[in-house]
Design a protein around this motif. Structure first.
Motif, PDB file in Angstrom:
ATOM      1  N   ILE A 103     -39.936  -5.872-114.656  1.00  0.00           N
ATOM      2  CA  ILE A 103     -41.016  -6.771-114.220  1.00  0.00           C
ATOM      3  C   ILE A 103     -42.353  -6.230-114.698  1.00  0.00           C
ATOM      4  CG2 ILE A 103     -41.682  -5.707-111.996  1.00  0.00           C
ATOM      5  CD1 ILE A 103     -41.072  -8.792-110.969  1.00  0.00           C
ATOM      6  N   SER A 158     -36.355  -8.396-117.538  1.00  0.00           N
ATOM      7  CA  SER A 158     -36.004  -9.095-116.283  1.00  0.00           C
ATOM      8  C   SER A 158     -34.590  -9.656-116.402  1.00  0.00           C
ATOM      9  CB  SER A 158     -36.988 -10.244-116.012  1.00  0.00           C
ATOM     10  OG  SER A 158     -38.255  -9.730-115.673  1.00  0.00           O
ATOM     11  N   THR A 160     -39.352 -14.245-110.786  1.00  0.00           N
ATOM     12  CA  THR A 160     -40.643 -13.569-110.957  1.00  0.00           C
ATOM     13  C   THR A 160     -41.717 -14.641-110.877  1.00  0.00           C
ATOM     14  OG1 THR A 160     -40.886 -13.838-113.347  1.00  0.00           O
ATOM     15  CG2 THR A 160     -39.518 -11.985-112.613  1.00  0.00           C
TER      16      THR A 160
END
Lengths: 68, 250, 355
Positions: free
Chosen positions: B124, B136, B142
């Motif tokens: 991230i 990711s 996210t």
């Protein structure tokens, strides 16, 4: 006899040391608040500490000094 | 007898990282290795852009702040300025190393540039507030993949060690993590080897440290360490991906 | 006078850099400056230096950043599109106060443009070229001899002021062959106590850095940098005046354009027109003084450029618009001819300076 010294004001209260302790004798202080505003880690039973340094190894902030 | 204390190569400044962020552990490991190899006085570290942008404040060795992704190129310059004396490491996150700086990473590896790369993979972008990183995981939520990373839309995560291991260039590639006492001990061994390789003139050595980001993963520090085991390690298996001198290729 | 050798402009830059003590070169191939890289690739390994072909212009400038941080004389070279790519690094170098030499052998733009000579990166060179408030020292050679001399000077100025020096040449200057003398008294690099070369455990760590999150501090850093810039403006402007003593009209031109313009000035003089030329050698700092002086005595100034009119803005600023300034130009890789410049001079002279 093991001895732990805490740089209490560097502690961010993440608790990784608490989980790492094989003797379950660390806690985040329920009543103290340090300069950063966190409940700092502290030892609940000094005599039971074996000085394995697991807490210090998992501490991201170099709060704990271990002597044996 | 002191069995554990802050290493000399790390200074007294309190680090800016969030509570429970494993950057602090990885910084300490790098500093411990510098202490043990006795190289603090001739080491130059190169910091990235990202959460560890201010790493230059915490190490006692000389430090350089690089532009986003450019640390391996900067390190190449510093190393080549005095190859005999300079010990050079970069400390980079996943966005820095595997997205904006991928070209610099791949080519430094291909050249077998005699530097040490500490690659912190926490899947991230932390500093900017939790956006999707090149690492990711599929389905990972996210800020910029709010419905989960859709691999059909934005592709798959990049496995850096696996990818670099296809090159003839690099000397040593290993993936470790720091989510337990045992794992931290292993990570330190890998980091030490990555520096020792440089001292021995063996070349490009990269240690990928699978790390946590409790804040942006939306987990407690403890849950985040478990998430490493449950989600990260299955996708990013630990181990040595290349160790040329030992004749190992995964 | 020392022995002269016949060299290409690009090679003269490379050899002068080595003479100036540069032992590190990083670059990426791009026409029309690749001879510099080729020369360095041949020479550096033989003199204990490092030549490295980088994976990109961006990597090259960051390798330069690394060597500069370690306190060594270092350079890169490129051409226009490559300088755009390096501009991120140039901004970081300025923000970290690192000295280095960067060569731009310009070609026509924008975009991929062409590969023929141009001066259209004047704005880019004198105003930046990356983000933030900063300058580079910009040197504009007009002969192969000056390519060499200004390279040495560029390293010295970079070290003196801890900033990037840029040689702003063009395709013609790079490819042209002329006799050149390579004997220089090189000022050795000063002590660099700020360099990141390892603490030897004898001092606090050095940090080379352009990040400053406290606005008050960042403002102060900018103020201090501009104090330095103001000092440089006062002390380092370089120019050549040609037949300006009695001039009624003036040409402003640098680099290859000034060589063409000089022919036109000579021809105009033969035809009885009192015209002279001011040739900036430093484009930043721009030589304001000779233009200020000229503004009080000439009737008009013609800016001869291989761009759509970039330096003309500095000429107007320097003369505070006291006299008309017109543009005589070609672009896209085309070069002004002496005839074109002569026509421009005649036109201005016929109007007595008025537009």
């Amino acid at each position: 006899m093991a001895k732990l010294t805490f740089k209490t004001d560097n502690c961010k209260g993440c608790g990784l040391c608490v989980d790492a302790c094989p003797k379950n004798i660390l806690q985040l202080s329920p009543d103290k608040i340090n300069k950063k505003g966190h409940h700092p880690a502290e030892l609940t039973d000094e005599a039971a500490c074996i000085g394995c340094a697991s807490c210090a190894i998992m501490c991201p902030d170099c709060v704990i000094k271990v002597e044996r | 007898m002191v069995v554990f204390d802050k290493p000399h190569s790390l200074n007294e400044m309190s680090m800016h990282y969030c509570p429970g962020c494993t950057h602090g552990i990885i910084h300490r490991l790098v500093a411990e290795v510098m202490d043990e190899l006795g190289i603090e006085g001739r080491t130059i570290g190169v910091a990235p852009v990202g959460c560890s942008v201010m790493a230059y404040n915490y190490f006692n060795c000389d430090m350089i702040e690089a532009a986003h992704g450019r640390a391996p190129a900067v390190a190449t310059g510093v190393k080549r300025a005095d190859p005999e004396n300079h010990v050079v490491f970069t400390y980079q996150g996943d966005g820095d190393l595997a997205s904006i700086g991928m070209a610099e990473t791949v080519h430094a590896a291909a050249r077998n540039e005699n530097i040490t790369v500490i690659f912190v993979n926490n899947a991230i972008y932390g500093m900017t507030g939790g956006q999707m990183a090149p690492t990711s995981l599929p389905g990972q939520v996210t800020q910029t993949s709010p419905y989960g990373r859709d691999v059909n839309h934005c592709g798959y995560p990049i496995k850096v060690c696996e990818m670099l291991s296809q090159l003839d260039g690099p000397e040593y590639l290993e993936r470790v993590t720091v989510n337990s006492v045992k794992a931290v001990r292993n990570a330190k061994k890998a980091i030490k080897k990555a520096f020792q390789n440089q001292l021995d003139g063996k070349g490009f050595s990269l240690v990928e440290v699978v790390s946590s980001c409790p804040t942006n993963w939306g987990l407690t520090p403890q849950q985040a360490l478990k998430w490493i085991d449950e989600k990260m390690i299955p996708y990013y298996p630990l181990g040595v991906y290349k160790d040329r001198s030992a004749g190992e290729d995964k | 006078m020392a022995d002269k050798v016949l060299m290409k402009g690009n090679e003269a830059i490379a050899e002068a850099a080595i003479i100036a003590g540069c032992r590190h070169y990083f670059g990426y191939p791009i026409t029309p400056q690749t001879e510099i890289a080729a020369y360095m690739a041949k020479k550096m390994p033989k003199i204990g230096g490092a030549f490295l072909q980088a994976e990109s212009e961006i990597a090259a400038i960051n390798m330069v950043y690394g060597v500069a941080a370690a306190g060594r004389r270092v350079m890169t070279s490129s051409s226009s599109p490559g300088i755009s790519l390096k501009s991120e690094g140039l901004s970081y170098m300025a923000g970290s106060d690192l000295p280095a030499l960067v060569v731009n052998v310009q070609r026509g733009g924008p975009g991929l443009g062409g590969i023929q000579p141009s001066q259209s990166d004047y704005f880019q060179a004198t105003r930046g070229s990356g983000h933030g408030d900063y300058h580079m020292i910009v040197l504009a050679p007009a002969s192969v001899q000056e390519m060499a001399e200004l390279t040495v000077k560029g390293f010295e100025l970079a070290d003196t002021y801890r900033m990037t020096s840029m040689i702003l040449a063009d395709g013609t200057m790079g490819q042209m062959m002329e006799p050149v003398s390579l004997e220089f008294d090189v000022k050795p690099a000063p002590e660099k106590p700020w360099a990141t070369v390892g603490t030897k455990l004898q001092r606090k760590h050095n940090i080379v850095n352009s990040l400053s999150l406290v606005p008050e501090e960042l403002e102060q850093l900018n103020f201090e940098r501009y104090e330095k810039y103001n000092y440089i403006k006062e002390n380092e402007a370089m120019y050549e005046e040609y037949l300006m003593d009695d001039a009624e009209y003036a040409i402003a031109a640098f680099g290859i354009a000034s060589r063409v313009a000089k022919n036109a000035v000579n021809e105009a003089r033969k035809q009885g027109i009192k015209v002279g030329m001011i040739r900036p050698i430093t484009l930043w700092p721009f030589p304001v003084a000779p233009f200020k002086k000229a503004a009080d005595k000439v009737k008009a100034i013609i800016s001869v450029e291989l761009s759509m009119g970039q330096m003309i803005e500095d000429v107007r600023l320097a003369t505070e618009c006291k006299v008309p300034v017109t543009l005589c130009n070609r672009v896209g890789g085309m070069i002004v001819s002496p005839e074109q410049v002569l026509e421009a001079i005649k036109e201005v002279a016929e109007n007595g300076g008025a537009k």
